[in-house]
Design a protein around this motif. Structure first.
Motif, PDB file in Angstrom:
ATOM      1  N   ASP A  31       0.762  -1.213  -0.103  1.00 24.84           N
ATOM      2  CA  ASP A  31       0.161  -0.022   0.060  1.00 24.84           C
ATOM      3  C   ASP A  31       0.871   1.133  -0.099  1.00 24.84           C
ATOM      4  O   ASP A  31       1.822   1.414   0.738  1.00 24.84           O
ATOM      5  N   TYR A  32       0.683   2.200  -0.866  1.00 21.29           N
ATOM      6  CA  TYR A  32       1.535   3.315  -0.991  1.00 21.29           C
ATOM      7  C   TYR A  32       0.842   4.368  -0.273  1.00 21.29           C
ATOM      8  O   TYR A  32      -0.588   4.580  -0.340  1.00 21.29           O
ATOM      9  N   LYS A  33       1.966   4.900   0.802  1.00 19.73           N
ATOM     10  CA  LYS A  33       1.427   6.047   1.817  1.00 19.73           C
ATOM     11  C   LYS A  33       2.111   7.314   1.608  1.00 19.73           C
ATOM     12  O   LYS A  33       3.442   7.456   1.577  1.00 19.73           O
ATOM     13  N   SER A  34       1.317   8.647   1.671  1.00 23.79           N
ATOM     14  CA  SER A  34       2.091   9.849   1.734  1.00 23.79           C
ATOM     15  C   SER A  34       2.570  10.341   2.780  1.00 23.79           C
ATOM     16  O   SER A  34       3.608  11.024   3.179  1.00 23.79           O
ATOM     17  N   SER A  35       2.280   9.279   4.054  1.00 27.45           N
ATOM     18  CA  SER A  35       3.037   9.634   5.269  1.00 27.45           C
ATOM     19  C   SER A  35       3.502   8.417   5.919  1.00 27.45           C
ATOM     20  O   SER A  35       3.057   7.242   5.434  1.00 27.45           O
ATOM     21  N   GLU A  36       4.434   8.345   6.688  1.00 26.20           N
ATOM     22  CA  GLU A  36       5.035   6.990   7.391  1.00 26.20           C
ATOM     23  C   GLU A  36       3.921   6.246   8.186  1.00 26.20           C
ATOM     24  O   GLU A  36       3.280   6.899   8.987  1.00 26.20           O
ATOM     25  N   THR A  37       3.908   5.108   7.823  1.00 27.46           N
ATOM     26  CA  THR A  37       2.783   4.350   8.375  1.00 27.46           C
ATOM     27  C   THR A  37       3.531   2.878   8.660  1.00 27.46           C
ATOM     28  O   THR A  37       4.251   2.300   7.874  1.00 27.46           O
ATOM     29  N   SER A  38       2.733   2.232   9.715  1.00 24.15           N
ATOM     30  CA  SER A  38       3.286   1.036  10.072  1.00 24.15           C
ATOM     31  C   SER A  38       2.112   0.308  10.717  1.00 24.15           C
ATOM     32  O   SER A  38       1.006   0.757  10.925  1.00 24.15           O
ATOM     33  N   LEU A  39       1.910  -0.868  10.972  1.00 26.63           N
ATOM     34  CA  LEU A  39       1.108  -1.833  11.272  1.00 26.63           C
ATOM     35  C   LEU A  39       1.142  -2.373  12.534  1.00 26.63           C
ATOM     36  O   LEU A  39       2.192  -3.359  12.860  1.00 26.63           O
ATOM     37  N   GLN A  40       0.256  -1.791  13.467  1.00 28.08           N
ATOM     38  CA  GLN A  40       0.450  -2.441  14.956  1.00 28.08           C
ATOM     39  C   GLN A  40      -0.574  -3.433  15.305  1.00 28.08           C
ATOM     40  O   GLN A  40      -1.623  -3.236  15.030  1.00 28.08           O
ATOM     41  N   LEU A  41      -0.117  -4.329  16.063  1.00 25.25           N
ATOM     42  CA  LEU A  41      -1.023  -5.483  16.361  1.00 25.25           C
ATOM     43  C   LEU A  41      -2.140  -5.092  17.206  1.00 25.25           C
ATOM     44  O   LEU A  41      -3.392  -5.442  17.089  1.00 25.25           O
ATOM     45  N   ALA A  42      -1.952  -3.982  18.095  1.00 26.96           N
ATOM     46  CA  ALA A  42      -3.070  -3.545  18.967  1.00 26.96           C
ATOM     47  C   ALA A  42      -4.242  -2.889  18.127  1.00 26.96           C
ATOM     48  O   ALA A  42      -5.135  -3.165  18.527  1.00 26.96           O
ATOM     49  N   GLU A  43      -3.966  -2.231  17.188  1.00 27.98           N
ATOM     50  CA  GLU A  43      -4.417  -1.396  16.325  1.00 27.98           C
ATOM     51  C   GLU A  43      -5.768  -2.389  15.534  1.00 27.98           C
ATOM     52  O   GLU A  43      -6.590  -2.097  15.249  1.00 27.98           O
ATOM     53  N   VAL A  44      -4.939  -3.560  15.297  1.00 24.07           N
ATOM     54  CA  VAL A  44      -5.595  -4.775  14.629  1.00 24.07           C
ATOM     55  C   VAL A  44      -6.714  -5.392  15.361  1.00 24.07           C
ATOM     56  O   VAL A  44      -7.872  -5.475  15.143  1.00 24.07           O
ATOM     57  N   PHE A  45      -6.275  -5.628  16.603  1.00 25.72           N
ATOM     58  CA  PHE A  45      -6.837  -6.375  17.623  1.00 25.72           C
ATOM     59  C   PHE A  45      -8.214  -5.361  18.048  1.00 25.72           C
ATOM     60  O   PHE A  45      -9.187  -6.036  18.094  1.00 25.72           O
ATOM     61  N   TYR A  46      -7.922  -4.187  18.130  1.00 24.56           N
ATOM     62  CA  TYR A  46      -9.129  -3.175  18.598  1.00 24.56           C
ATOM     63  C   TYR A  46     -10.175  -2.650  17.379  1.00 24.56           C
ATOM     64  O   TYR A  46     -10.763  -2.071  17.487  1.00 24.56           O
ATOM     65  N   GLY A  47      -9.749  -3.283  16.052  1.00 24.79           N
ATOM     66  CA  GLY A  47     -10.463  -2.984  14.932  1.00 24.79           C
ATOM     67  C   GLY A  47     -10.291  -1.645  14.266  1.00 24.79           C
ATOM     68  O   GLY A  47     -10.941  -1.098  13.497  1.00 24.79           O
ATOM     69  N   LEU A  48      -8.789  -1.097  14.693  1.00 26.65           N
ATOM     70  CA  LEU A  48      -8.608   0.160  14.222  1.00 26.65           C
ATOM     71  C   LEU A  48      -7.823   0.243  12.940  1.00 26.65           C
ATOM     72  O   LEU A  48      -7.924   1.402  12.067  1.00 26.65           O
ATOM     73  N   SER A  49      -7.158  -0.968  12.463  1.00 31.98           N
ATOM     74  CA  SER A  49      -6.442  -1.115  11.335  1.00 31.98           C
ATOM     75  C   SER A  49      -6.689  -2.488  10.801  1.00 31.98           C
ATOM     76  O   SER A  49      -5.886  -3.013  11.074  1.00 31.98           O
ATOM     77  N   LEU A  50      -7.553  -2.234   9.842  1.00 36.00           N
ATOM     78  CA  LEU A  50      -8.013  -3.572   9.279  1.00 36.00           C
ATOM     79  C   LEU A  50      -7.831  -3.830   7.802  1.00 36.00           C
ATOM     80  O   LEU A  50      -8.182  -4.926   7.074  1.00 36.00           O
ATOM     81  N   GLN A  51      -7.559  -2.713   7.043  1.00 38.29           N
ATOM     82  CA  GLN A  51      -7.620  -2.381   5.532  1.00 38.29           C
ATOM     83  C   GLN A  51      -6.770  -3.418   5.006  1.00 38.29           C
ATOM     84  O   GLN A  51      -7.002  -4.248   4.309  1.00 38.29           O
ATOM     85  N   MET A  52      -5.317  -3.335   5.472  1.00 37.85           N
ATOM     86  CA  MET A  52      -4.193  -4.270   4.858  1.00 37.85           C
ATOM     87  C   MET A  52      -4.665  -5.660   4.716  1.00 37.85           C
ATOM     88  O   MET A  52      -4.446  -6.515   3.904  1.00 37.85           O
ATOM     89  N   LEU A  53      -5.123  -6.192   6.143  1.00 40.43           N
ATOM     90  CA  LEU A  53      -5.564  -7.445   6.238  1.00 40.43           C
ATOM     91  C   LEU A  53      -6.824  -8.102   5.408  1.00 40.43           C
ATOM     92  O   LEU A  53      -6.879  -9.112   5.279  1.00 40.43           O
ATOM     93  N   THR A  54      -7.524  -7.021   5.561  1.00 37.55           N
ATOM     94  CA  THR A  54      -8.833  -7.258   4.585  1.00 37.55           C
ATOM     95  C   THR A  54      -8.224  -7.650   2.977  1.00 37.55           C
ATOM     96  O   THR A  54      -8.749  -8.513   2.637  1.00 37.55           O
ATOM     97  N   TYR A  55      -7.546  -6.826   2.468  1.00 31.34           N
ATOM     98  CA  TYR A  55      -6.912  -6.969   1.406  1.00 31.34           C
ATOM     99  C   TYR A  55      -6.271  -8.434   1.102  1.00 31.34           C
ATOM    100  O   TYR A  55      -6.411  -9.051   0.099  1.00 31.34           O
ATOM    101  N   LEU A  56      -5.344  -8.489   2.173  1.00 30.16           N
ATOM    102  CA  LEU A  56      -4.732  -9.783   2.042  1.00 30.16           C
ATOM    103  C   LEU A  56      -5.848 -11.075   2.093  1.00 30.16           C
ATOM    104  O   LEU A  56      -5.752 -11.916   1.321  1.00 30.16           O
TER     105      LEU A  56
END
Length: 238
Positions: A31-56
């Motif tokens: 995924d191309y981002k205009s700002s520095e981004t990382s994937l945190q397990l805590a954010e996945v666990f709480y449903g805050l970052s699901l985009q990349m894993l949904t794509y996968l």
């Protein structure tokens, strides 16, 4: 959803890479981002970052129909699109400058905990730290502690969990859960950059305006809870 309604998820995947060896076909999301981004397990666990894993999950689930054979998850990575500036105390050669600039584009995210899969992503890597992906390989073939690697079994776990979390969110939406209730995870809160704050008028200094405080749990604990929730989900389905 369990209430009889249907929820459609739409998105556009920036890039899918494919590689193949004797173990099978691997697919990787970038995924191309205009700002520095990382994937945190805590954010996945709480449903805050699901985009990349949904794509996968989508490309792996439908890989046989899409590319003709079952595929393995190779990883999900963010690529920071930017024009970095080097600050050095001494003059460096053009070759050194190019090498340092290259490091600024090192991707962040998760990759499969398989040295062969990692080496297909960075063909210059035998051992040591990759300048391309967030991984370091030891001389014995193991990974350095800081490496952002996920085992094949955990990829299955997190894909199952992602689908579960999406269904949960869908149930909450269709049940009319719309109250103003932002989260706080450590120092992070969506209110920091939210353009709708004048509309919701959330202010923690007033009674009833409270954040949903999420605990910043350790990775091992989060993986254990993900596994436990998946097992409960499976029992309910049976």
């Amino acid at each position: 959803l369990s209430n009889g309604r249907q929820m459609e998820i739409r998105g556009r995947i920036d890039r899918v890479d494919q590689a193949k060896n004797e173990k099978g076909v691997y697919l990787r999301i970038i995924d191309y981002k205009s700002s520095e981004t990382s994937l945190q397990l805590a954010e996945v666990f709480y449903g805050l970052s699901l985009q990349m894993l949904t794509y996968l999950d989508v490309v792996i689930t439908h890989s046989k129909k899409w590319i003709g054979e079952e595929a393995l998850p190779a990883g999900v990575l963010y690529f920071h699109v930017h024009n970095p500036m080097l600050n050095t105390k001494t003059r460096i050669s053009q070759e050194q400058a190019e090498k340092e600039l290259f490091k600024k584009f090192k991707m962040k995210g998760w990759v499969l905990a398989d040295p062969d899969a990692v080496r297909m992503m960075d063909r210059t890597l035998d051992k040591g730290h990759s300048d391309i992906v967030p991984v370091g390989i030891k001389a014995d073939g193991g990974f350095y502690k800081h490496s952002s690697v996920v085992s094949e079994s955990k990829w299955d776990e997190v894909r199952t969990f992602t689908r579960r979390k999406i269904r949960q969110i869908g149930m909450e939406m269709t049940s009319g859960k719309v109250e103003v209730s932002p989260y706080r995870l450590g120092k992070k809160t969506p209110c920091q950059f939210c353009s709708y704050r004048p509309v919701c008028q959330f202010d923690p200094s007033f009674d009833g305006n409270d954040y949903r405080v999420f605990d910043a749990k350790a990775k091992d604990e989060l993986w254990q809870q993900i596994d436990s929730l998946n097992n409960v989900e499976g029992e309910e389905a049976e």
